[in-house]
Design a protein around this motif. Sequence first.
Motif, mmCIF file in Angstrom:
data_model
loop_
_atom_site.group_PDB
_atom_site.id
_atom_site.type_symbol
_atom_site.label_atom_id
_atom_site.label_comp_id
_atom_site.label_asym_id
_atom_site.label_seq_id
_atom_site.Cartn_x
_atom_site.Cartn_y
_atom_site.Cartn_z
ATOM 1 N N ARG A 6 73.456 -39.783 59.165
ATOM 2 C CA ARG A 6 73.477 -38.320 59.042
ATOM 3 C C ARG A 6 74.401 -37.741 60.110
ATOM 4 O O ARG A 6 74.759 -38.434 61.064
ATOM 5 N N THR A 31 74.830 -36.977 46.393
ATOM 6 C CA THR A 31 73.819 -36.366 45.534
ATOM 7 C C THR A 31 73.118 -37.483 44.784
ATOM 8 O O THR A 31 73.760 -38.349 44.185
ATOM 9 N N LEU A 32 71.785 -37.455 44.826
ATOM 10 C CA LEU A 32 70.973 -38.468 44.147
ATOM 11 C C LEU A 32 70.570 -37.964 42.763
ATOM 12 O O LEU A 32 70.634 -36.767 42.478
ATOM 13 N N ASN A 34 67.799 -37.463 41.542
ATOM 14 C CA ASN A 34 66.661 -36.533 41.542
ATOM 15 C C ASN A 34 67.057 -35.146 42.057
ATOM 16 O O ASN A 34 66.210 -34.281 42.212
ATOM 17 N N GLY A 35 68.363 -34.945 42.353
ATOM 18 C CA GLY A 35 68.835 -33.654 42.819
ATOM 19 C C GLY A 35 68.904 -33.515 44.326
ATOM 20 O O GLY A 35 69.510 -32.571 44.834
ATOM 21 N N GLU A 36 68.268 -34.420 45.069
ATOM 22 C CA GLU A 36 68.360 -34.382 46.524
ATOM 23 C C GLU A 36 69.785 -34.651 46.947
ATOM 24 O O GLU A 36 70.519 -35.370 46.268
ATOM 25 N N SER A 37 70.162 -34.094 48.095
ATOM 26 C CA SER A 37 71.494 -34.386 48.605
ATOM 27 C C SER A 37 71.431 -34.638 50.100
ATOM 28 O O SER A 37 70.529 -34.166 50.796
ATOM 29 N N LEU A 38 72.401 -35.428 50.565
ATOM 30 C CA LEU A 38 72.495 -35.792 51.977
ATOM 31 C C LEU A 38 73.936 -35.591 52.422
ATOM 32 O O LEU A 38 74.864 -35.922 51.678
#
Length: 74
Positions: A6, A31-32, A34-38
């Motif tokens: 990160r 972006t994964l 499931n909609g999560e993003s990092l």
Amino acid sequence: MIPVTRLDGTELLVNAELVERIEQTPDTLITLINGESLIVREAPDELMRRIVAYKQQIHAAYRPRLVERHGVAR
């Protein structure tokens, strides 16, 4: 799983099978499905290299079983 860093320097493992897309915006955004993003420090090409290496490792683990069951080496 692939290691990523990160922006604050903390490290985590991401399930490579869940990655939907990787963008540079200018930081690298993962972006994964499931909609999560990092947002991570690694460049997109480095992440792709890690994902490909991970998938090659997984497929290599199953190759001997395919030969044993089907007599086929791929």
